[in-house]
Write a protein that holds these residues in place. Structure first.
Motif, PDB file in Angstrom:
ATOM      1  N   THR A 136       0.664  -1.113   0.031  1.00  0.00           N
ATOM      2  CA  THR A 136       0.070   0.060  -0.055  1.00  0.00           C
ATOM      3  C   THR A 136       0.809   1.214   0.045  1.00  0.00           C
ATOM      4  O   THR A 136       1.835   1.375   0.838  1.00  0.00           O
ATOM      5  N   VAL A 137       0.626   2.332  -0.836  1.00  0.00           N
ATOM      6  CA  VAL A 137       1.417   3.387  -0.942  1.00  0.00           C
ATOM      7  C   VAL A 137       0.991   4.476   0.128  1.00  0.00           C
ATOM      8  O   VAL A 137      -0.380   4.504   0.249  1.00  0.00           O
ATOM      9  N   LEU A 152       3.688   0.242   2.450  1.00  0.00           N
ATOM     10  CA  LEU A 152       3.516  -0.547   3.674  1.00  0.00           C
ATOM     11  C   LEU A 152       3.024  -1.857   3.162  1.00  0.00           C
ATOM     12  O   LEU A 152       2.156  -2.084   2.183  1.00  0.00           O
ATOM     13  N   GLY A 153       3.223  -2.670   4.004  1.00  0.00           N
ATOM     14  CA  GLY A 153       2.926  -4.446   3.524  1.00  0.00           C
ATOM     15  C   GLY A 153       2.845  -5.320   4.818  1.00  0.00           C
ATOM     16  O   GLY A 153       3.039  -4.734   5.885  1.00  0.00           O
ATOM     17  N   VAL A 166       5.837  -4.369   7.396  1.00  0.00           N
ATOM     18  CA  VAL A 166       6.716  -4.059   6.353  1.00  0.00           C
ATOM     19  C   VAL A 166       6.762  -2.698   5.865  1.00  0.00           C
ATOM     20  O   VAL A 166       5.615  -1.988   5.483  1.00  0.00           O
ATOM     21  N   HIS A 167       7.811  -1.900   5.840  1.00  0.00           N
ATOM     22  CA  HIS A 167       7.965  -0.426   5.591  1.00  0.00           C
ATOM     23  C   HIS A 167       9.135  -0.274   4.660  1.00  0.00           C
ATOM     24  O   HIS A 167      10.183  -0.699   4.884  1.00  0.00           O
ATOM     25  N   LYS A 168       8.912   0.094   3.272  1.00  0.00           N
ATOM     26  CA  LYS A 168       9.919   0.250   2.438  1.00  0.00           C
ATOM     27  C   LYS A 168       9.798   1.552   1.642  1.00  0.00           C
ATOM     28  O   LYS A 168       8.621   2.193   1.615  1.00  0.00           O
ATOM     29  N   SER A 169      10.811   2.230   1.474  1.00  0.00           N
ATOM     30  CA  SER A 169      10.947   3.764   0.863  1.00  0.00           C
ATOM     31  C   SER A 169      11.626   3.246  -0.416  1.00  0.00           C
ATOM     32  O   SER A 169      13.063   2.798  -0.231  1.00  0.00           O
ATOM     33  N   LEU A 170      10.960   3.612  -1.573  1.00  0.00           N
ATOM     34  CA  LEU A 170      11.468   3.519  -2.929  1.00  0.00           C
ATOM     35  C   LEU A 170      11.590   4.472  -3.826  1.00  0.00           C
ATOM     36  O   LEU A 170      10.832   5.506  -3.390  1.00  0.00           O
ATOM     37  N   LYS A 171      12.424   4.558  -4.576  1.00  0.00           N
ATOM     38  CA  LYS A 171      12.628   5.586  -5.797  1.00  0.00           C
ATOM     39  C   LYS A 171      12.679   5.061  -7.017  1.00  0.00           C
ATOM     40  O   LYS A 171      13.198   3.995  -7.204  1.00  0.00           O
TER      41      LYS A 171
END
Length: 193
Positions: A136-137, A152-153, A166-171
């Motif tokens: 989820t964004v 988030l996941g 789960v917390h990810k920061s992507l670019k």
């Protein structure tokens, strides 16, 4: 030997002043002619550049996304726009998910571009995140030509759906004709990343 008729007149002999006057007159004619052009001589180029820059961002509401929501509608939850590939046009990054009155369905993130025909619907040029990835964004941002987001996941099906673990920061950046993804270090924020 007698001079030919007209050769003995002083005003027919070239002097430096004559050359200077002639050069000045020619320069003036060239300068004036460069300023006077047909009205449409540069209008086309200027109009084309302005129209490309002033064209509105692609509208996600006009796109059919590859997401099956069954009887539910598809919601566009976030959108940001910018020149992501450096061509002078504007692309839109849209976050979509199936509508739900309870829970948070997974998100899809798509890049949209407007075809040359402004009446045509925008087209999807890249899928950055598919709903099948079950994330989820949380936020979305564009800084220059870089797209960043926090996702988030859930690590397993046993994790309660209320509490993502789960917390990810992507670019993503446009490189070599495609969007290249990289993960930001843990604890990094997407603002200005």
């Amino acid at each position: 030997m007698q001079p030919l008729a007209g050769q003995d007149l002083l005003h027919t002999q070239p002097h430096s002043m004559h050359w200077l006057a002639t050069a000045t007159a020619i320069s003036a004619v060239i300068a004036v002619s460069s300023l006077i052009q047909p009205p449409d001589a540069t209008a086309t180029a200027v109009a084309t550049t302005r129209s490309a820059r002033s064209a509105p961002a692609p509208d996600p509401g006009r796109v059919t996304f590859p997401v099956d929501c069954g009887p539910n509608r598809l919601d566009v939850t976030r959108k940001v726009s910018g020149d992501l590939d450096g061509t002078g046009g504007t692309e839109t990054v849209a976050v979509v998910r199936c509508h739900s009155d309870t829970g948070t369905p997974p998100s899809g993130v798509y890049v949209l571009a407007q075809p040359s025909d402004p009446k045509a619907a925008p087209r999807i040029v890249a899928t950055l995140l598919a709903p099948a990835q079950r994330l989820t964004v949380q936020d979305l941002d564009i800084q220059g030509r870089e797209i960043s987001t926090t996702l988030l996941g859930y690590s397993t099906l046993d994790v309660p759906r209320c509490c993502p673990d789960v917390h990810k920061s992507l670019k993503w950046q446009w490189r070599g004709g495609k969007f290249v993804q990289s993960e930001l270090p843990a604890g990094a924020t997407t603002e200005g990343a």
